[in-house]
Design a protein around this motif. Sequence first.
Motif, short mmCIF file in Angstrom:
data_model
loop_
_atom_site.label_atom_id
_atom_site.label_comp_id
_atom_site.label_asym_id
_atom_site.label_seq_id
_atom_site.Cartn_x
_atom_site.Cartn_y
_atom_site.Cartn_z
N ALA A 36 0.83 -1.21 0.00
CA ALA A 36 0.00 0.00 0.00
C ALA A 36 0.86 1.26 0.00
CB ALA A 36 -0.94 -0.01 1.20
N THR A 37 1.94 1.26 0.77
CA THR A 37 2.85 2.40 0.79
C THR A 37 3.50 2.59 -0.57
OG1 THR A 37 3.25 2.05 3.16
CG2 THR A 37 4.83 3.41 1.98
N THR A 38 3.87 1.49 -1.21
CA THR A 38 4.43 1.56 -2.55
C THR A 38 3.40 2.08 -3.55
OG1 THR A 38 5.92 -0.28 -2.06
CG2 THR A 38 5.54 0.22 -4.38
N ALA A 39 2.16 1.64 -3.42
CA ALA A 39 1.10 2.11 -4.31
C ALA A 39 0.94 3.62 -4.22
CB ALA A 39 -0.22 1.41 -3.97
N VAL A 40 0.92 4.15 -3.00
CA VAL A 40 0.77 5.60 -2.82
C VAL A 40 1.95 6.33 -3.47
CG1 VAL A 40 0.75 7.43 -1.08
CG2 VAL A 40 -0.69 5.42 -0.78
N ALA A 41 3.15 5.79 -3.35
CA ALA A 41 4.32 6.40 -3.98
C ALA A 41 4.20 6.39 -5.51
CB ALA A 41 5.60 5.68 -3.55
N MET A 42 3.38 5.47 -6.03
CA MET A 42 3.14 5.37 -7.47
C MET A 42 1.90 6.14 -7.91
SD MET A 42 3.87 1.27 -7.76
CE MET A 42 3.44 1.16 -9.50
N ASP A 43 1.37 7.01 -7.02
CA ASP A 43 0.14 7.78 -7.28
C ASP A 43 -1.08 6.88 -7.47
OD1 ASP A 43 1.29 10.31 -7.01
OD2 ASP A 43 2.01 10.26 -9.07
N ILE A 44 -1.15 5.83 -6.66
CA ILE A 44 -2.30 4.94 -6.63
C ILE A 44 -2.90 5.04 -5.23
CG2 ILE A 44 -3.06 2.53 -6.77
CD1 ILE A 44 -0.56 2.04 -8.57
#
Length: 119
Positions: A25-33
């Motif tokens: 989830a943290t990675t997703a947010v960093a990817m603008d997701i």
Amino acid sequence: MPKILYVQTSGTDTPERLYAPFILATTAVAMDIEADIYFMIKGITVMKKGEAEQIKIGSFPSLKDVIDQAKDAGITFYVCEQSTQLLGLERGDFIEGIKIAGAATLNDLAIEADSVITF
């Protein structure tokens, strides 16, 4: 903006399964997701006060540190109300910043998400 819903059903009895939704989830947010995590069944045990501090696997940071990073990234955490009743936990048993939510909320989150991943 795309959206992913992570559903955590594994609890503190399987610590090796607990890191993935927070890291993803943290990675997703960093990817603008946009990312949300919904905890149900034994998964709610991970959000109990004091539990995450006790979990650290290998060279990974403590689970509490990973949860704090996810929280700082703006990820919303939902704890299933029916699961709290199932396991006999009270609303005050959980860490700050979570939302207690029912089955309808899970259904709404899943319908709104572009992808749903379960752990």
